[in-house]
Scaffold this motif. Structure first.
Motif, PDB file in Angstrom:
ATOM      1  N   HIS A   1     -16.238 -12.797  -8.928  1.00 29.21           N
ATOM      2  CA  HIS A   1     -17.063 -12.159  -7.873  1.00 29.21           C
ATOM      3  C   HIS A   1     -16.897 -12.436  -6.481  1.00 29.21           C
ATOM      4  O   HIS A   1     -16.521 -13.645  -6.258  1.00 29.21           O
ATOM      5  CB  HIS A   1     -18.592 -11.911  -8.416  1.00 29.21           C
ATOM      6  N   PRO A   2     -16.873 -11.487  -5.748  1.00 28.56           N
ATOM      7  CA  PRO A   2     -16.951 -12.012  -4.161  1.00 28.56           C
ATOM      8  C   PRO A   2     -18.153 -12.972  -4.035  1.00 28.56           C
ATOM      9  O   PRO A   2     -19.216 -12.338  -4.225  1.00 28.56           O
ATOM     10  CB  PRO A   2     -16.968 -10.446  -3.297  1.00 28.56           C
ATOM     11  N   GLU A   3     -17.886 -13.891  -3.346  1.00 25.65           N
ATOM     12  CA  GLU A   3     -18.837 -14.825  -2.935  1.00 25.65           C
ATOM     13  C   GLU A   3     -18.740 -15.349  -1.865  1.00 25.65           C
ATOM     14  O   GLU A   3     -17.674 -15.415  -1.189  1.00 25.65           O
ATOM     15  CB  GLU A   3     -19.222 -16.010  -4.071  1.00 25.65           C
ATOM     16  N   GLU A   4     -19.804 -16.003  -1.067  1.00 28.08           N
ATOM     17  CA  GLU A   4     -19.886 -16.667   0.202  1.00 28.08           C
ATOM     18  C   GLU A   4     -19.971 -18.007  -0.147  1.00 28.08           C
ATOM     19  O   GLU A   4     -20.966 -18.493  -0.747  1.00 28.08           O
ATOM     20  CB  GLU A   4     -20.956 -16.277   1.091  1.00 28.08           C
ATOM     21  N   LYS A   5     -19.351 -18.999   0.501  1.00 28.72           N
ATOM     22  CA  LYS A   5     -19.696 -20.451   0.415  1.00 28.72           C
ATOM     23  C   LYS A   5     -19.372 -21.410   1.682  1.00 28.72           C
ATOM     24  O   LYS A   5     -17.994 -20.975   2.111  1.00 28.72           O
ATOM     25  CB  LYS A   5     -18.704 -21.077  -0.727  1.00 28.72           C
ATOM     26  N   LEU A   6     -20.338 -21.693   2.374  1.00 30.77           N
ATOM     27  CA  LEU A   6     -20.144 -22.245   3.699  1.00 30.77           C
ATOM     28  C   LEU A   6     -19.047 -23.137   3.842  1.00 30.77           C
ATOM     29  O   LEU A   6     -18.860 -24.265   2.876  1.00 30.77           O
ATOM     30  CB  LEU A   6     -21.456 -22.961   3.951  1.00 30.77           C
ATOM     31  N   GLY A   7     -18.146 -23.081   4.674  1.00 36.94           N
ATOM     32  CA  GLY A   7     -17.109 -23.839   4.866  1.00 36.94           C
ATOM     33  C   GLY A   7     -15.799 -23.576   4.079  1.00 36.94           C
ATOM     34  O   GLY A   7     -14.816 -24.221   4.176  1.00 36.94           O
ATOM     35  N   PHE A   8     -15.579 -22.554   3.420  1.00 32.69           N
ATOM     36  CA  PHE A   8     -14.611 -22.044   2.327  1.00 32.69           C
ATOM     37  C   PHE A   8     -14.468 -20.521   2.640  1.00 32.69           C
ATOM     38  O   PHE A   8     -15.069 -19.852   3.145  1.00 32.69           O
ATOM     39  CB  PHE A   8     -14.986 -22.289   0.954  1.00 32.69           C
ATOM     40  N   TRP A   9     -12.942 -20.478   2.584  1.00 34.89           N
ATOM     41  CA  TRP A   9     -12.451 -19.187   2.507  1.00 34.89           C
ATOM     42  C   TRP A   9     -12.429 -18.530   1.156  1.00 34.89           C
ATOM     43  O   TRP A   9     -11.795 -19.210   0.008  1.00 34.89           O
ATOM     44  CB  TRP A   9     -11.345 -18.921   3.079  1.00 34.89           C
ATOM     45  N   ASN A  10     -13.061 -17.454   0.565  1.00 36.48           N
ATOM     46  CA  ASN A  10     -12.956 -17.055  -0.661  1.00 36.48           C
ATOM     47  C   ASN A  10     -11.768 -16.063  -1.140  1.00 36.48           C
ATOM     48  O   ASN A  10     -11.525 -15.352  -0.274  1.00 36.48           O
ATOM     49  CB  ASN A  10     -14.360 -16.253  -0.812  1.00 36.48           C
ATOM     50  N   ILE A  11     -11.253 -16.343  -1.999  1.00 40.65           N
ATOM     51  CA  ILE A  11     -10.358 -15.428  -2.934  1.00 40.65           C
ATOM     52  C   ILE A  11     -10.934 -15.144  -4.179  1.00 40.65           C
ATOM     53  O   ILE A  11     -11.304 -15.804  -4.954  1.00 40.65           O
ATOM     54  CB  ILE A  11      -8.796 -16.238  -2.885  1.00 40.65           C
ATOM     55  N   CYS A  12     -10.859 -13.788  -4.397  1.00 37.79           N
ATOM     56  CA  CYS A  12     -11.646 -13.162  -5.473  1.00 37.79           C
ATOM     57  C   CYS A  12     -10.934 -11.874  -6.117  1.00 37.79           C
ATOM     58  O   CYS A  12     -10.093 -11.425  -5.660  1.00 37.79           O
ATOM     59  CB  CYS A  12     -13.261 -12.947  -5.183  1.00 37.79           C
ATOM     60  N   GLY A  13     -11.753 -11.483  -7.119  1.00 35.08           N
ATOM     61  CA  GLY A  13     -11.185  -9.978  -7.594  1.00 35.08           C
ATOM     62  C   GLY A  13     -12.473  -9.148  -7.748  1.00 35.08           C
ATOM     63  O   GLY A  13     -13.174  -9.029  -7.040  1.00 35.08           O
ATOM     64  N   HIS A  14     -12.563  -8.788  -9.100  1.00 36.12           N
ATOM     65  CA  HIS A  14     -13.843  -7.894  -9.677  1.00 36.12           C
ATOM     66  C   HIS A  14     -13.973  -6.283  -8.983  1.00 36.12           C
ATOM     67  O   HIS A  14     -14.102  -5.537  -9.894  1.00 36.12           O
ATOM     68  CB  HIS A  14     -14.814  -8.898  -9.223  1.00 36.12           C
ATOM     69  N   ILE A  15     -13.765  -6.145  -7.696  1.00 39.18           N
ATOM     70  CA  ILE A  15     -14.105  -4.569  -7.264  1.00 39.18           C
ATOM     71  C   ILE A  15     -12.829  -3.745  -7.580  1.00 39.18           C
ATOM     72  O   ILE A  15     -13.292  -2.628  -7.288  1.00 39.18           O
ATOM     73  CB  ILE A  15     -14.827  -4.791  -5.934  1.00 39.18           C
ATOM     74  N   HIS A  16     -11.544  -4.098  -7.833  1.00 37.04           N
ATOM     75  CA  HIS A  16     -10.464  -3.264  -7.882  1.00 37.04           C
ATOM     76  C   HIS A  16     -10.480  -2.402  -6.537  1.00 37.04           C
ATOM     77  O   HIS A  16     -10.677  -1.194  -6.749  1.00 37.04           O
ATOM     78  CB  HIS A  16     -10.807  -2.337  -9.146  1.00 37.04           C
ATOM     79  N   PRO A  17     -10.355  -3.021  -5.430  1.00 35.67           N
ATOM     80  CA  PRO A  17     -10.301  -2.371  -4.112  1.00 35.67           C
ATOM     81  C   PRO A  17      -9.144  -1.360  -3.929  1.00 35.67           C
ATOM     82  O   PRO A  17      -8.262  -1.695  -4.656  1.00 35.67           O
ATOM     83  CB  PRO A  17     -10.032  -3.488  -3.215  1.00 35.67           C
ATOM     84  N   GLY A  18      -9.349   0.013  -3.598  1.00 39.33           N
ATOM     85  CA  GLY A  18      -8.546   0.755  -3.455  1.00 39.33           C
ATOM     86  C   GLY A  18      -8.683   1.702  -2.273  1.00 39.33           C
ATOM     87  O   GLY A  18      -9.928   1.397  -1.487  1.00 39.33           O
ATOM     88  N   TYR A  19      -7.876   2.322  -1.475  1.00 49.46           N
ATOM     89  CA  TYR A  19      -7.823   2.789  -0.301  1.00 49.46           C
ATOM     90  C   TYR A  19      -7.479   4.354  -0.212  1.00 49.46           C
ATOM     91  O   TYR A  19      -6.471   4.563  -0.896  1.00 49.46           O
ATOM     92  CB  TYR A  19      -7.248   2.026   0.904  1.00 49.46           C
ATOM     93  N   ARG A  20      -8.168   5.078   0.290  1.00 49.98           N
ATOM     94  CA  ARG A  20      -7.974   6.694   0.280  1.00 49.98           C
ATOM     95  C   ARG A  20      -6.856   7.077   1.719  1.00 49.98           C
ATOM     96  O   ARG A  20      -7.740   6.886   2.880  1.00 49.98           O
ATOM     97  CB  ARG A  20      -8.860   7.490   0.031  1.00 49.98           C
ATOM     98  N   LEU A  21      -5.551   7.174   1.655  1.00 51.33           N
ATOM     99  CA  LEU A  21      -4.895   7.703   2.532  1.00 51.33           C
ATOM    100  C   LEU A  21      -4.874   9.220   2.589  1.00 51.33           C
ATOM    101  O   LEU A  21      -4.926   9.963   1.629  1.00 51.33           O
ATOM    102  CB  LEU A  21      -3.376   7.339   2.367  1.00 51.33           C
ATOM    103  N   ARG A  22      -5.020   9.807   3.831  1.00 46.36           N
ATOM    104  CA  ARG A  22      -5.156  11.277   4.061  1.00 46.36           C
ATOM    105  C   ARG A  22      -4.123  11.761   5.036  1.00 46.36           C
ATOM    106  O   ARG A  22      -3.795  11.191   6.019  1.00 46.36           O
ATOM    107  CB  ARG A  22      -6.658  11.966   4.650  1.00 46.36           C
ATOM    108  N   GLY A  23      -3.443  12.728   4.661  1.00 43.95           N
ATOM    109  CA  GLY A  23      -2.257  13.373   5.583  1.00 43.95           C
ATOM    110  C   GLY A  23      -2.798  14.492   6.113  1.00 43.95           C
ATOM    111  O   GLY A  23      -3.957  15.069   6.104  1.00 43.95           O
ATOM    112  N   GLU A  24      -1.923  14.669   7.111  1.00 44.56           N
ATOM    113  CA  GLU A  24      -2.206  15.944   7.948  1.00 44.56           C
ATOM    114  C   GLU A  24      -2.557  17.390   7.514  1.00 44.56           C
ATOM    115  O   GLU A  24      -3.304  18.031   7.880  1.00 44.56           O
ATOM    116  CB  GLU A  24      -1.091  16.205   9.092  1.00 44.56           C
ATOM    117  N   GLY A  25      -1.950  17.385   6.383  1.00 38.24           N
ATOM    118  CA  GLY A  25      -1.896  18.712   5.483  1.00 38.24           C
ATOM    119  C   GLY A  25      -3.064  18.776   4.397  1.00 38.24           C
ATOM    120  O   GLY A  25      -3.121  19.198   3.341  1.00 38.24           O
TER     121      GLY A  25
END
Length: 209
Positions: free
Chosen positions: A135-159
């Motif tokens: 799971h995405p988590e915060e831990k002071l003094g560390f950079w988190n690498i995680c999964g869980h949410i299956h991120p996606g992005y919607r690209l939109r074209g001019e048409g």
């Protein structure tokens, strides 16, 4: 595509995996083995070949990077044991790479089954300045690498064309990996101005910047 994150250098791969060259470790999130068989068992008409593709994809990325270790960032399996467990057992026995599973919410198969295959099991890992979790988590003094949410992005074209792509989602102290497995779906994100998105496009990783 290369990425500097948490004082380390990484390679973002079009498979959705993340390679850490200095450690010779491959990071993979959300394979969801067994999901196809789980849905087929419940009446969904899904091709069995999709399940086999996850193994082929793993073989390709391991062959490309030749890592010493693979760390699965949770949800390696989708549900209880089914035919994919037998396939996975046979696949693991053919591998020479060391494997670690960071337990995800879908990993409900008894953990000693993985340990019996020689897979190290952990709830999270601290390596140098990095905090690896499911799971995405915060831990002071560390950079988190995680999964869980299956991120996606919607690209939109001019048409008014639209295309949904899996992506790496980078915040200041968090890097969320795309789901590695087929048939996993997306959670569409809306990044803030200071956040980065790297979409998977066939054999490339492309920055939206």
């Amino acid at each position: 595509m290369k990425l500097t994150y948490g004082n380390s250098q990484f390679i973002m791969h079009s498979s959705g995996s993340l390679y850490w060259p200095s450690k010779k470790v491959l990071l993979i999130a959300d394979v969801h083995f067994g999901k196809i068989d789980h849905f087929r068992k419940n009446g969904s008409a899904l091709p069995n070949e999709v399940s086999l593709e996850n193994f082929k994809k793993l073989d390709r990325v391991i062959e490309e990077f030749q890592p010493k270790g693979v760390i699965f960032l949770g949800d390696l399996f989708h549900s209880t044991q089914n035919r994919d467990w037998d396939r996975f057992t046979a696949w693991v026995k053919e591998q020479s790479v060391k494997m670690t599973l960071i337990v995800g919410n879908h990993d409900i198969i008894p953990l000693y089954y993985f340990e019996d295959l020689g897979i190290k099991v952990a709830l999270s890992l601290n390596i140098d300045t990095l905090f690896l979790s499911h799971h995405p988590e915060e831990k002071l003094g560390f950079w988190n690498i995680c999964g869980h949410i299956h991120p996606g992005y919607r690209l939109r074209g001019e048409g008014k064309q639209q295309l949904k792509l899996s992506c790496f989602y980078k915040k200041e102290y968090q890097l969320i990996l795309p789901a590695f497995g087929a048939f996993t779906g997306h959670f569409l994100i809306e990044p803030e101005e200071n956040e980065d998105v790297f979409v998977l496009a066939e054999n490339e990783v492309l920055s939206l910047r």
